[in-house]
Design a protein around this motif. Structure first.
Motif, PDB file in Angstrom:
ATOM      1  N   ASP A 100      17.199  19.440  21.364  1.00  0.00           N
ATOM      2  CA  ASP A 100      16.125  18.528  21.758  1.00  0.00           C
ATOM      3  C   ASP A 100      16.653  17.287  22.473  1.00  0.00           C
ATOM      4  N   HIS A 101      17.875  16.861  22.114  1.00  0.00           N
ATOM      5  CA  HIS A 101      18.430  15.638  22.696  1.00  0.00           C
ATOM      6  C   HIS A 101      19.501  15.924  23.756  1.00  0.00           C
ATOM      7  N   LEU A 145      22.017   8.529  16.745  1.00  0.00           N
ATOM      8  CA  LEU A 145      21.778   9.963  16.874  1.00  0.00           C
ATOM      9  C   LEU A 145      22.556  10.731  15.801  1.00  0.00           C
ATOM     10  N   ALA A 203      20.766  10.236  12.510  1.00  0.00           N
ATOM     11  CA  ALA A 203      19.555  11.055  12.402  1.00  0.00           C
ATOM     12  C   ALA A 203      19.894  12.516  12.130  1.00  0.00           C
ATOM     13  N   MET A 204      20.930  13.036  12.806  1.00  0.00           N
ATOM     14  CA  MET A 204      21.370  14.416  12.570  1.00  0.00           C
ATOM     15  C   MET A 204      21.801  14.606  11.128  1.00  0.00           C
ATOM     16  N   ALA A 225      18.892  14.537   8.674  1.00  0.00           N
ATOM     17  CA  ALA A 225      18.143  15.801   8.715  1.00  0.00           C
ATOM     18  C   ALA A 225      18.880  16.899   7.962  1.00  0.00           C
ATOM     19  N   LYS A 283      18.559  22.277  16.277  1.00  0.00           N
ATOM     20  CA  LYS A 283      17.355  21.872  17.022  1.00  0.00           C
ATOM     21  C   LYS A 283      17.504  20.445  17.553  1.00  0.00           C
ATOM     22  N   TYR A 284      18.077  19.572  16.746  1.00  0.00           N
ATOM     23  CA  TYR A 284      18.266  18.186  17.176  1.00  0.00           C
ATOM     24  C   TYR A 284      19.201  18.119  18.386  1.00  0.00           C
ATOM     25  N   VAL A 310      18.076  22.558  11.481  1.00  0.00           N
ATOM     26  CA  VAL A 310      17.548  21.271  11.944  1.00  0.00           C
ATOM     27  C   VAL A 310      18.561  20.537  12.824  1.00  0.00           C
TER      28      VAL A 310
END
Length: 205
Positions: free
Chosen positions: A196-197, A55, A58-59, A62, A192-193, A189
Protein backbone atom coordinates in the motif's frame (compact mmCIF):
# COMPACT_ATOMS: atom_id res chain seq x y z
CA UNK A 1 6.51 -5.35 39.22
CA UNK A 2 6.66 -6.77 35.72
CA UNK A 3 9.09 -8.77 33.64
CA UNK A 4 9.32 -6.80 30.41
CA UNK A 5 11.03 -8.06 27.28
CA UNK A 6 12.46 -5.42 24.95
CA UNK A 7 12.69 -6.27 21.24
CA UNK A 8 14.61 -3.46 19.57
CA UNK A 9 15.57 -3.04 15.95
CA UNK A 10 14.89 -1.03 12.85
CA UNK A 11 12.12 -3.49 11.85
CA UNK A 12 12.56 -2.47 8.22
CA UNK A 13 10.44 -4.54 7.79
CA UNK A 14 9.41 -6.55 10.85
CA UNK A 15 9.09 -10.24 9.93
CA UNK A 16 8.07 -13.62 11.32
CA UNK A 17 11.55 -14.25 12.72
CA UNK A 18 11.22 -11.23 15.00
CA UNK A 19 7.82 -12.44 16.19
CA UNK A 20 9.14 -15.97 16.76
CA UNK A 21 11.95 -14.55 18.90
CA UNK A 22 9.51 -12.49 20.94
CA UNK A 23 7.26 -15.51 21.47
CA UNK A 24 10.18 -17.68 22.59
CA UNK A 25 11.33 -15.07 25.12
CA UNK A 26 7.76 -14.54 26.34
CA UNK A 27 7.17 -18.26 26.88
CA UNK A 28 10.63 -19.48 27.98
CA UNK A 29 11.19 -16.78 30.61
CA UNK A 30 7.55 -16.21 31.61
CA UNK A 31 7.63 -12.55 30.68
CA UNK A 32 4.61 -10.38 31.43
CA UNK A 33 4.96 -8.39 28.21
CA UNK A 34 7.24 -7.97 25.21
CA UNK A 35 7.61 -4.42 23.93
CA UNK A 36 8.58 -4.21 20.26
CA UNK A 37 10.48 -0.94 20.00
CA UNK A 38 11.44 0.32 16.53
CA UNK A 39 14.58 2.45 16.63
CA UNK A 40 14.31 6.09 15.71
CA UNK A 41 17.71 7.03 14.30
CA UNK A 42 20.10 4.12 14.85
CA UNK A 43 23.69 5.43 14.58
CA UNK A 44 25.05 2.13 13.21
CA UNK A 45 22.72 2.10 10.17
CA UNK A 46 23.78 5.37 8.53
CA UNK A 47 25.19 3.67 5.45
CA UNK A 48 21.75 3.00 4.01
CA UNK A 49 18.49 4.84 3.72
CA UNK A 50 16.14 3.69 6.47
CA UNK A 51 12.38 3.82 6.05
CA UNK A 52 10.74 6.73 7.84
CA UNK A 53 10.26 5.95 11.56
CA UNK A 54 6.48 6.50 11.57
CA UNK A 55 6.07 3.92 8.77
CA UNK A 56 8.20 1.33 10.57
CA UNK A 57 6.27 2.04 13.77
CA UNK A 58 2.94 1.51 12.01
CA UNK A 59 4.15 -1.75 10.42
CA UNK A 60 5.36 -3.03 13.78
CA UNK A 61 2.13 -2.06 15.53
CA UNK A 62 0.10 -3.91 12.90
CA UNK A 63 2.30 -7.02 13.18
CA UNK A 64 1.98 -7.37 16.97
CA UNK A 65 -1.59 -6.13 17.40
CA UNK A 66 -3.22 -9.52 17.94
CA UNK A 67 -0.37 -11.29 19.75
CA UNK A 68 -1.09 -11.82 23.47
CA UNK A 69 1.51 -10.09 25.60
CA UNK A 70 2.99 -8.11 22.70
CA UNK A 71 2.83 -4.35 22.28
CA UNK A 72 4.49 -1.76 20.08
CA UNK A 73 6.31 1.13 21.74
CA UNK A 74 7.25 4.51 20.27
CA UNK A 75 9.74 5.08 23.09
CA UNK A 76 12.70 5.37 20.70
CA UNK A 77 10.91 6.77 17.65
CA UNK A 78 9.63 9.68 19.74
CA UNK A 79 13.14 10.76 20.76
CA UNK A 80 15.21 13.13 18.66
CA UNK A 81 18.74 12.41 17.45
CA UNK A 82 20.58 9.09 17.60
CA UNK A 83 18.99 6.44 19.78
CA UNK A 84 21.28 4.21 21.81
CA UNK A 85 20.26 1.09 23.72
CA UNK A 86 22.05 2.28 26.87
CA UNK A 87 20.07 5.53 26.88
CA UNK A 88 16.81 3.72 26.21
CA UNK A 89 17.30 1.29 29.10
CA UNK A 90 18.34 4.13 31.43
CA UNK A 91 15.25 6.16 30.54
CA UNK A 92 12.99 3.12 30.87
CA UNK A 93 14.45 2.27 34.27
CA UNK A 94 13.84 5.84 35.43
CA UNK A 95 10.32 6.03 33.99
CA UNK A 96 9.22 2.54 35.09
CA UNK A 97 11.53 1.48 37.94
CA UNK A 98 9.10 -1.21 39.06
CA UNK A 99 9.92 -3.40 36.03
CA UNK A 100 12.75 -5.83 35.34
CA UNK A 101 13.93 -5.55 31.73
CA UNK A 102 14.97 -8.42 29.47
CA UNK A 103 16.78 -7.22 26.36
CA UNK A 104 16.40 -9.68 23.47
CA UNK A 105 19.30 -9.95 21.01
CA UNK A 106 20.90 -12.31 18.53
CA UNK A 107 23.87 -14.17 19.98
CA UNK A 108 26.11 -12.37 17.46
CA UNK A 109 25.47 -9.17 19.42
CA UNK A 110 27.34 -10.67 22.37
CA UNK A 111 30.53 -10.44 20.30
CA UNK A 112 29.80 -6.84 19.27
CA UNK A 113 28.34 -5.46 22.48
CA UNK A 114 31.57 -3.93 23.78
CA UNK A 115 31.56 -1.70 20.70
CA UNK A 116 28.13 -0.35 21.66
CA UNK A 117 27.60 2.99 23.38
CA UNK A 118 28.11 2.45 27.13
CA UNK A 119 27.91 -1.37 27.04
CA UNK A 120 28.42 -1.57 30.80
CA UNK A 121 25.12 0.26 31.25
CA UNK A 122 23.29 -2.10 28.90
CA UNK A 123 24.63 -5.13 30.78
CA UNK A 124 23.79 -3.55 34.15
CA UNK A 125 20.23 -2.44 33.43
CA UNK A 126 18.86 -5.53 31.67
CA UNK A 127 18.97 -9.28 31.64
CA UNK A 128 20.29 -10.25 28.21
CA UNK A 129 18.36 -12.97 26.36
CA UNK A 130 20.45 -14.19 23.43
CA UNK A 131 19.06 -16.16 20.50
CA UNK A 132 21.30 -18.41 18.37
CA UNK A 133 22.76 -16.72 15.31
CA UNK A 134 25.86 -17.30 13.22
CA UNK A 135 28.81 -14.95 13.67
CA UNK A 136 31.81 -15.38 11.39
CA UNK A 137 34.53 -13.36 13.12
CA UNK A 138 35.07 -14.69 16.61
CA UNK A 139 38.07 -15.46 18.78
CA UNK A 140 36.21 -17.50 21.38
CA UNK A 141 33.20 -19.80 21.53
CA UNK A 142 29.79 -18.42 22.49
CA UNK A 143 30.00 -20.04 25.93
CA UNK A 144 33.42 -18.46 26.45
CA UNK A 145 32.12 -15.05 25.33
CA UNK A 146 29.17 -15.26 27.71
CA UNK A 147 31.48 -16.27 30.57
CA UNK A 148 33.82 -13.37 29.71
CA UNK A 149 30.98 -10.82 29.78
CA UNK A 150 29.56 -12.26 32.97
CA UNK A 151 32.91 -11.98 34.75
CA UNK A 152 33.86 -8.53 33.41
CA UNK A 153 30.49 -6.82 33.79
CA UNK A 154 28.67 -9.01 36.31
CA UNK A 155 26.13 -9.48 33.50
CA UNK A 156 23.06 -11.69 33.60
CA UNK A 157 23.05 -13.41 30.19
CA UNK A 158 20.71 -16.27 29.30
CA UNK A 159 20.15 -18.21 26.09
CA UNK A 160 16.92 -18.47 24.16
CA UNK A 161 16.37 -21.99 22.91
CA UNK A 162 14.88 -21.51 19.47
CA UNK A 163 15.89 -22.16 15.90
CA UNK A 164 17.87 -19.53 14.03
CA UNK A 165 15.99 -16.98 11.95
CA UNK A 166 16.27 -18.03 8.32
CA UNK A 167 15.48 -14.62 6.83
CA UNK A 168 16.66 -11.06 7.33
CA UNK A 169 15.04 -7.69 6.72
CA UNK A 170 17.73 -6.91 4.12
CA UNK A 171 16.83 -10.05 2.17
CA UNK A 172 13.14 -9.14 2.31
CA UNK A 173 13.79 -5.63 1.02
CA UNK A 174 15.73 -7.12 -1.87
CA UNK A 175 12.97 -9.61 -2.63
CA UNK A 176 10.34 -6.86 -2.73
CA UNK A 177 12.49 -4.74 -5.05
CA UNK A 178 12.86 -7.76 -7.35
CA UNK A 179 9.12 -8.39 -7.43
CA UNK A 180 9.37 -11.64 -5.43
CA UNK A 181 6.70 -12.71 -2.95
CA UNK A 182 7.51 -12.34 0.75
CA UNK A 183 4.24 -13.94 1.92
CA UNK A 184 5.93 -16.82 3.79
CA UNK A 185 8.11 -14.48 5.84
CA UNK A 186 5.90 -11.64 7.10
CA UNK A 187 2.42 -11.29 8.57
CA UNK A 188 -0.23 -10.51 5.94
CA UNK A 189 -0.83 -7.06 7.43
CA UNK A 190 2.85 -6.20 6.98
CA UNK A 191 2.90 -7.35 3.37
CA UNK A 192 -0.22 -5.28 2.68
CA UNK A 193 1.32 -2.24 4.35
CA UNK A 194 4.46 -2.58 2.22
CA UNK A 195 2.37 -2.82 -0.95
CA UNK A 196 0.00 0.00 0.00
CA UNK A 197 2.89 2.38 0.72
CA UNK A 198 5.14 1.26 -2.14
CA UNK A 199 8.05 0.45 0.15
CA UNK A 200 11.34 -1.16 -0.93
CA UNK A 201 10.82 -0.63 -4.62
CA UNK A 202 14.38 0.48 -5.32
CA UNK A 203 17.27 -1.97 -5.11
CA UNK A 204 19.75 -0.95 -2.42
CA UNK A 205 23.28 -0.10 -3.50
Amino acid sequence: MGKIGIMGGTFDPIHNGHLMLGEQAYDEYSLDEVWFMPSGHPPHKKRRQITEPKLRLAMTAAAVKYHPGFSCSDFEVAREGNTYTAQTLKLLSEAYPEHTYYFIVGADSLYEIEKWYEPELVLKLAVILAAPREYEVKERSLDQQIDYLRRKYDADIRMLHCKEMDISSAELRSMVSNGESIDPYVPKVVNKYIQDHGLYQEIEA
